[in-house]
Design a protein around this motif. Structure first.
Motif, PDB file in Angstrom:
ATOM      1  N   LEU A 118     -30.057  -6.294  18.427  1.00  0.00           N
ATOM      2  CA  LEU A 118     -28.817  -5.511  18.337  1.00  0.00           C
ATOM      3  C   LEU A 118     -27.657  -6.413  17.880  1.00  0.00           C
ATOM      4  O   LEU A 118     -26.819  -5.994  17.071  1.00  0.00           O
ATOM      5  CB  LEU A 118     -28.497  -4.884  19.693  1.00  0.00           C
ATOM      6  CG  LEU A 118     -27.484  -3.732  19.678  1.00  0.00           C
ATOM      7  CD1 LEU A 118     -28.016  -2.540  18.892  1.00  0.00           C
ATOM      8  CD2 LEU A 118     -27.139  -3.288  21.097  1.00  0.00           C
ATOM      9  N   GLU A 119     -27.642  -7.647  18.383  1.00  0.00           N
ATOM     10  CA  GLU A 119     -26.607  -8.602  17.981  1.00  0.00           C
ATOM     11  C   GLU A 119     -26.761  -8.953  16.499  1.00  0.00           C
ATOM     12  O   GLU A 119     -25.760  -9.113  15.771  1.00  0.00           O
ATOM     13  CB  GLU A 119     -26.707  -9.866  18.845  1.00  0.00           C
ATOM     14  CG  GLU A 119     -25.605 -10.891  18.601  1.00  0.00           C
ATOM     15  CD  GLU A 119     -24.206 -10.333  18.869  1.00  0.00           C
ATOM     16  OE1 GLU A 119     -23.298 -10.666  18.058  1.00  0.00           O
ATOM     17  OE2 GLU A 119     -24.027  -9.576  19.833  1.00  0.00           O
ATOM     18  N   GLU A 120     -28.008  -9.056  16.032  1.00  0.00           N
ATOM     19  CA  GLU A 120     -28.269  -9.340  14.606  1.00  0.00           C
ATOM     20  C   GLU A 120     -27.746  -8.212  13.720  1.00  0.00           C
ATOM     21  O   GLU A 120     -27.141  -8.454  12.668  1.00  0.00           O
ATOM     22  CB  GLU A 120     -29.783  -9.527  14.420  1.00  0.00           C
ATOM     23  CG  GLU A 120     -30.183  -9.987  13.024  1.00  0.00           C
ATOM     24  CD  GLU A 120     -31.697 -10.057  12.858  1.00  0.00           C
ATOM     25  OE1 GLU A 120     -32.159  -9.919  11.704  1.00  0.00           O
ATOM     26  OE2 GLU A 120     -32.419 -10.227  13.871  1.00  0.00           O
ATOM     27  N   ILE A 121     -27.984  -6.968  14.137  1.00  0.00           N
ATOM     28  CA  ILE A 121     -27.485  -5.811  13.379  1.00  0.00           C
ATOM     29  C   ILE A 121     -25.957  -5.804  13.383  1.00  0.00           C
ATOM     30  O   ILE A 121     -25.316  -5.570  12.356  1.00  0.00           O
ATOM     31  CB  ILE A 121     -28.034  -4.490  13.983  1.00  0.00           C
ATOM     32  CG1 ILE A 121     -29.560  -4.456  13.903  1.00  0.00           C
ATOM     33  CG2 ILE A 121     -27.438  -3.279  13.257  1.00  0.00           C
ATOM     34  CD1 ILE A 121     -30.202  -3.336  14.713  1.00  0.00           C
ATOM     35  N   LYS A 122     -25.374  -6.103  14.538  1.00  0.00           N
ATOM     36  CA  LYS A 122     -23.915  -6.140  14.690  1.00  0.00           C
ATOM     37  C   LYS A 122     -23.307  -7.199  13.764  1.00  0.00           C
ATOM     38  O   LYS A 122     -22.288  -6.959  13.096  1.00  0.00           O
ATOM     39  CB  LYS A 122     -23.564  -6.443  16.142  1.00  0.00           C
ATOM     40  CG  LYS A 122     -22.077  -6.422  16.465  1.00  0.00           C
ATOM     41  CD  LYS A 122     -21.862  -6.688  17.944  1.00  0.00           C
ATOM     42  CE  LYS A 122     -20.391  -6.704  18.314  1.00  0.00           C
ATOM     43  NZ  LYS A 122     -20.205  -6.958  19.767  1.00  0.00           N
ATOM     44  N   GLN A 123     -23.933  -8.368  13.688  1.00  0.00           N
ATOM     45  CA  GLN A 123     -23.440  -9.452  12.838  1.00  0.00           C
ATOM     46  C   GLN A 123     -23.526  -9.064  11.363  1.00  0.00           C
ATOM     47  O   GLN A 123     -22.624  -9.361  10.571  1.00  0.00           O
ATOM     48  CB  GLN A 123     -24.245 -10.736  13.092  1.00  0.00           C
ATOM     49  CG  GLN A 123     -23.684 -11.983  12.422  1.00  0.00           C
ATOM     50  CD  GLN A 123     -22.251 -12.279  12.839  1.00  0.00           C
ATOM     51  OE1 GLN A 123     -21.941 -12.338  14.036  1.00  0.00           O
ATOM     52  NE2 GLN A 123     -21.364 -12.459  11.874  1.00  0.00           N
ATOM     53  N   TYR A 124     -24.603  -8.382  11.003  1.00  0.00           N
ATOM     54  CA  TYR A 124     -24.764  -7.936   9.611  1.00  0.00           C
ATOM     55  C   TYR A 124     -23.644  -6.964   9.232  1.00  0.00           C
ATOM     56  O   TYR A 124     -23.059  -7.072   8.146  1.00  0.00           O
ATOM     57  CB  TYR A 124     -26.128  -7.260   9.420  1.00  0.00           C
ATOM     58  CG  TYR A 124     -26.298  -6.629   8.058  1.00  0.00           C
ATOM     59  CD1 TYR A 124     -26.617  -7.386   6.949  1.00  0.00           C
ATOM     60  CD2 TYR A 124     -26.104  -5.250   7.878  1.00  0.00           C
ATOM     61  CE1 TYR A 124     -26.752  -6.813   5.688  1.00  0.00           C
ATOM     62  CE2 TYR A 124     -26.226  -4.669   6.635  1.00  0.00           C
ATOM     63  CZ  TYR A 124     -26.552  -5.455   5.541  1.00  0.00           C
ATOM     64  OH  TYR A 124     -26.668  -4.884   4.289  1.00  0.00           O
TER      65      TYR A 124
END
Length: 415
Positions: free
Chosen positions: A69-75
């Motif tokens: 979820l953090e990876e998607i948020k960063q993207y």
């Protein structure tokens, strides 16, 4: 004189999210996300990125793990910094109210799941009053258990009764809950009204079907976008809307057909899909009654699709759920003109995959696999259509003689 400048509407961008599990391997997840991207494209969104995660099963809190979820948020943040806004994140499975609420709080963008995306497409495609009513009912049924997240702005007002109502609750106890209950009641009333309206529509449809006379009914069934409407137009010289999009047909179209001396009714029905929302099946009862009341089912399959065998299974399961598994049927493989394959290297000793099998080999396989030999056609290129008409005539004639033995349609009446 003032001039009007027409600016081009920019399509919404979407990010897709799927899971790789023990029940759904990486190849299967890719196929599902390919279909989800096609759904997004049909709805008018452009897919810019896909995210997958290997897990035991979906998280009850955020569907994917915290790290993903953090990876998607960063993207999403990185895209915003480059002036490329991500409009929505679409998940390949149905999400609960809790999951949607938690994901929205973290990502701060519009969150959709496969069900809400399909409902959106259905709402866009619905043309008649019947289809619009059916879609609206399915939307309200989907919305009702997820209604709470729409009122998160009232959480800060507190709630409940007594002195322990929470910080800032003096004079504001209960409005959030009251508003939520009021909204739920309004939606339940609307659902009841729509159900009553569909009962009336169902009665009208039943009367229409009774008034069609003593004719055999044939229904085209199959996965969405396999070419049923193109076949309908070709066989019945009809003008049913056909397009290379999912769910181009929502309203069942019935046309009278005559082959030689034999008249019968041909119906084009809504396509099925994997993970089809139960609410949609329930809401489209009157439309699916054309399938239930058909004397013969023509199961149309897109043979050019890499995963057509699973699509066959999905359709067969849906037909079984509708109580139509035992009906007389025939299998028609469409889009042979679009079939592609790559010959396997002579030195390759591994088991050939679907991509390595020629159309002739596939035909032989399916000829031997099922009792009644399937047909292989191209509705677009009009290949083998005469053979389809001949077999359709024989099957309908056999059913007609059984059902209406004293009907004189099949016989030449001499003076």
């Amino acid at each position: 004189m003032k001039e009007f400048v027409i600016s081009e509407v920019k399509a919404e961008t979407a990010v897709l999210v799927g899971l790789i599990t023990q029940q759904q391997d990486e190849a299967k997840t890719k196929e599902y996300l390919d279909e989800l991207e096609f759904l997004a494209d049909t709805a008018g969104a452009v897919t810019v990125k896909r995210f997958t995660q290997k897990v035991q099963g979906p998280s009850q809190v955020t569907y994917v793990g915290k790290g993903k979820l953090e990876e998607i948020k960063q993207y999403i943040r990185d895209e915003e910094e480059n002036d490329r806004e991500v409009g929505m994140v679409i998940f390949d499975d149905e999400l609960s109210a809790k999951q949607i609420r938690n994901i929205e709080a973290e990502l701060k963008v519009k969150i959709l799941d496969r069900t809400s995306l399909i409902l959106d497409i259905f709402a866009m495609r619905a043309q008649t009053a019947e289809a619009k009513t059916q879609v609206e009912l399915a939307q309200y049924r989907y919305m009702l258990p997820r209604l709470q997240r729409l009122w998160t702005h009232l959480e800060r007002q507190g709630g409940g009764s007594g002195s322990g109502g929470g910080k800032g609750s003096v004079g504001l106890r209960g409005p959030g809950e009251t508003q939520l209950e009021m909204d739920q009641r309004i939606i339940r009333q609307r659902i009841s009204l729509l159900k009553e309206r569909l009962v009336e529509i169902d009665k009208q449809k039943t009367t229409q079907r009774k008034n069609r006379g003593r004719l055999i009914r044939v229904a085209l069934v199959g996965y969405t976008n396999v070419g049923k409407s193109t076949m309908m137009n070709l066989l019945a010289k009809s003008d049913v809307f056909a397009e290379n999009k999912l769910f181009a047909t929502l309203d069942t179209t019935v046309r009278k057909m005559v082959i030689d001396n034999l008249p019968f009714l041909l119906a084009d029905t809504v396509g099925f899909i994997r993970k089809l929302p139960t609410d949609l099946v329930d809401s489209f009862k009157s439309t699916l009654d054309e399938v239930r009341e058909a004397d013969l089912l023509v199961h149309v399959v897109d043979i050019s699709h890499p995963d057509f065998e699973e699509q066959i299974s999905v359709v067969e399961k849906t037909l079984a759920d509708l109580g139509c598994a035992e009906k007389p049927s025939m299998l028609v493989f469409n889009k042979i003109d679009a079939y592609t394959w790559t010959p396997q290297d002579e030195d390759d000793l591994t088991e050939p995959t679907r991509e390595n099998i020629s159309l002739d080999e596939l035909k032989r396989t399916w000829m031997a696999k099922i009792a009644t030999a399937p047909l292989f056609i191209s509705a677009k290129k009009k290949e083998n259509i005469d053979e389809l008409r001949d077999i359709l005539y024989k099957k309908v004639r056999e059913l007609h003689v059984q059902k209406y033995p004293y009907n004189d349609f099949l016989y030449t009446v001499e003076d």
